[in-house]
Design a protein around this motif. Sequence first.
Motif, PDB file in Angstrom:
ATOM      1  N   TYR A  10     -13.555   8.636 -37.055  1.00 46.33           N
ATOM      2  CA  TYR A  10     -12.503   9.266 -37.864  1.00 46.33           C
ATOM      3  C   TYR A  10     -12.699  10.783 -37.818  1.00 46.33           C
ATOM      4  O   TYR A  10     -13.182  11.394 -38.772  1.00 46.33           O
ATOM      5  CB  TYR A  10     -12.554   8.749 -39.308  1.00 46.33           C
ATOM      6  N   GLU A 220     -10.701   5.601 -29.150  1.00 44.02           N
ATOM      7  CA  GLU A 220     -10.136   6.909 -28.841  1.00 44.02           C
ATOM      8  C   GLU A 220      -8.663   6.791 -28.438  1.00 44.02           C
ATOM      9  O   GLU A 220      -7.818   7.583 -28.873  1.00 44.02           O
ATOM     10  CB  GLU A 220     -10.928   7.580 -27.722  1.00 44.02           C
ATOM     11  N   ARG A 223      -6.457   6.257 -31.401  1.00 42.40           N
ATOM     12  CA  ARG A 223      -6.250   7.482 -32.177  1.00 42.40           C
ATOM     13  C   ARG A 223      -5.271   8.420 -31.489  1.00 42.40           C
ATOM     14  O   ARG A 223      -4.379   8.992 -32.122  1.00 42.40           O
ATOM     15  CB  ARG A 223      -7.585   8.227 -32.381  1.00 42.40           C
ATOM     16  N   GLU A 224      -5.468   8.593 -30.179  1.00 40.91           N
ATOM     17  CA  GLU A 224      -4.684   9.588 -29.449  1.00 40.91           C
ATOM     18  C   GLU A 224      -3.298   9.084 -29.054  1.00 40.91           C
ATOM     19  O   GLU A 224      -2.365   9.873 -28.896  1.00 40.91           O
ATOM     20  CB  GLU A 224      -5.452  10.015 -28.188  1.00 40.91           C
ATOM     21  N   PRO A 226      -1.178   6.200 -30.536  1.00 40.45           N
ATOM     22  CA  PRO A 226      -0.926   5.084 -31.451  1.00 40.45           C
ATOM     23  C   PRO A 226       0.233   4.195 -31.033  1.00 40.45           C
ATOM     24  O   PRO A 226       0.377   3.080 -31.537  1.00 40.45           O
ATOM     25  CB  PRO A 226      -0.633   5.791 -32.789  1.00 40.45           C
ATOM     26  N   TYR A 260      -7.690  -0.474 -37.508  1.00 41.60           N
ATOM     27  CA  TYR A 260      -8.313   0.815 -37.199  1.00 41.60           C
ATOM     28  C   TYR A 260      -7.243   1.880 -36.919  1.00 41.60           C
ATOM     29  O   TYR A 260      -7.361   3.014 -37.374  1.00 41.60           O
ATOM     30  CB  TYR A 260      -9.229   0.675 -35.980  1.00 41.60           C
ATOM     31  N   ARG A 261      -6.222   1.523 -36.199  1.00 42.55           N
ATOM     32  CA  ARG A 261      -5.155   2.475 -35.868  1.00 42.55           C
ATOM     33  C   ARG A 261      -4.539   3.042 -37.129  1.00 42.55           C
ATOM     34  O   ARG A 261      -4.278   4.253 -37.213  1.00 42.55           O
ATOM     35  CB  ARG A 261      -4.111   1.797 -34.981  1.00 42.55           C
ATOM     36  N   ALA A 264      -7.170   5.390 -38.863  1.00 44.12           N
ATOM     37  CA  ALA A 264      -7.406   6.637 -38.121  1.00 44.12           C
ATOM     38  C   ALA A 264      -6.277   7.626 -38.293  1.00 44.12           C
ATOM     39  O   ALA A 264      -6.469   8.835 -38.170  1.00 44.12           O
ATOM     40  CB  ALA A 264      -7.609   6.321 -36.637  1.00 44.12           C
ATOM     41  N   ALA A 265      -5.075   7.118 -38.570  1.00 42.77           N
ATOM     42  CA  ALA A 265      -3.909   7.998 -38.733  1.00 42.77           C
ATOM     43  C   ALA A 265      -3.829   8.621 -40.113  1.00 42.77           C
ATOM     44  O   ALA A 265      -3.102   9.589 -40.330  1.00 42.77           O
ATOM     45  CB  ALA A 265      -2.628   7.211 -38.434  1.00 42.77           C
TER      46      ALA A 265
END
Length: 266
Positions: A10, A220, A223-224, A226, A260-261, A264-265
Motif C-alpha cells: 500500500y 503491482e 494497483r497500477e 485496476p 486487494y484492488r 489499494a485504491a
Amino acid sequence: MHEDRRGVLYPKRLPSFHRLPPPPSVQRAVRWLWIPEWDLPAGQESRQEVLPFPACNLVVEPSGVSVVGPATRRSERVLTGRGWAVGALLRPAAVPVLAPHPGAIRDSARPVDDPQLHAAVTRAITDTAASGDERRAEAAALLSEWIAARLPEPDSLAGCDGALANALADALADPGIVRVDQLSERLHASTRTLQRLADRCFGLSLHSMIRRRRIQEGAEQLREHPELSIAALASDLGYADHAHFTTDFKRLLGVTPSEYRVRAAS
C-alpha cells in the motif's frame, strides 16, 4: 535509480522513504540501502504492509542492530510517533557471511551486538545540523563501511559461487521466469545446484521465490492498472487459471485479488 516497490503493498501509506545505491565497495554484497523516516502527530498511526523481497536485510533502528531473515508471508508494522531505520538489502552472495543459515531466521531477526555501529548510525541519522540528504548519505556510508570491512575477497565471497548466487537473484526477479526449469536453462546449472545455492544464500526454495515474485507482480499490476481483469492478469503471470492465482494471492496476502484492488485504491 529505478525504485522497485513491488513488495510495498500500500504505497499511499508509505512514510518518507529513501533508497540509495550502494557504494562500489559493497555492490557485490548490497542491492540497495533504504531509509524510512516518519514523524506522526499524537494519536495518528501508519499501518505498513509488505510482501518483502526474498532476501535478508541488515537493519539499524533506535532499538538496536539486527539481521532480518527472509519472509515467507506478508508482514505488518504499525508506525507511531517519530522514528527511522537504516537498512541494507543484502545480495545473496553476502548472506552466508553476514547472515549465516538464513533458513533459521525466516520471518524473524537475529540481534547484532555492535554498540559502536548503532551509536555511529544513530548520530548520523539524527544530526539536526545536517540536511536530510546529508544525514541519510552519512548513515548509509557508515553502514556500508561496516559491511565492507567484513567481506572476504570477491573471488571467495560467501565461500560459495557468489556470482552465481547473485545471477540467480537477478533471474528470479525476471517476470519471464515462471518455472524452476527455466532457471536451470538460463544459468546453465542443474536444479539441484541452484536449490543448494538457494538454501545457503536465500533460505527459501526456488519454487516459493518464483511464486512470491509473481504475487508481487500481480499486486503491482492491480494497483497500477485496476481495469485489468483477474483472469487476464492470472494468465499474464503464467497461472493455469484464475482460481490458482487467487488461492496463491490470498495465501500470501490474506485477501483475494479483488479485495486487494479495492483496498489499494483507498
